[in-house]
Design an enzyme around this catalytic site. Sequence first.
Site, short mmCIF file in Angstrom:
data_model
loop_
_atom_site.label_atom_id
_atom_site.label_comp_id
_atom_site.label_asym_id
_atom_site.label_seq_id
_atom_site.Cartn_x
_atom_site.Cartn_y
_atom_site.Cartn_z
N GLU A 78 20.84 48.57 -4.25
CA GLU A 78 20.26 49.53 -5.18
C GLU A 78 21.30 50.16 -6.11
OE1 GLU A 78 17.53 52.19 -3.18
OE2 GLU A 78 16.21 50.52 -2.69
N GLU A 182 14.07 43.86 0.46
CA GLU A 182 13.87 45.17 1.09
C GLU A 182 12.48 45.67 0.75
OE1 GLU A 182 15.56 49.64 0.53
OE2 GLU A 182 17.07 48.06 0.60
#
Length: 191
Positions: A78, A182
């Site tokens: 991220e 994810e």
Amino acid sequence: IPLLRRALAMSKRPLLLFASPWTAPAWMKSNGDVRGKGTLKGQAGNKYHKTWANYFIKFLDEYAKHNVTFWAVTAQNEPLAGLFTPPQAPTIAFTAAQQRDFILQDLGPALARSSHRTQLLILDDQRIHLPHWAKVVLGNATAARYVAGLAVHWYLDAVVPPGCSLEATHKLFPEHFLLYTEACSGFFTFR
């Protein structure tokens, strides 16, 4: 490692493991903390970026000593969330251009020189960032040679239809795979 060994022993077929970093050590980050909105100090190609790339190789080396190999690594978990996360979250912020340059000058060459056959994935963030992220990183032919695919998270999937993100990216870069890496249920507190 014991849990990985148990999973490998129980599996009827080989497991493909991938790793994704959350943060570099505090001394390498612009904010001096493993938490918060820091970037790697300086620019791609400098001692901090090269040292961080070498951390990836050392990580792979240490696991290999225990007969655990990784099919892939992502350049950063991220990377854009690093700009928006709460201050206590461990992260490194990267823009697409910063990740491209890190791969081009540091991480890609380090992986290529290593004895590991570990593949490299980019993005590892929300699909809302596609196809822009792919255009910036994979649009550079040299960087694209180091990258096998794009890692994608699903948390904001309701915001962006798959046609304008996944399908558009696949059409632009069909030789690079897209892989959801994810996801979870209950991400929003009201669910």
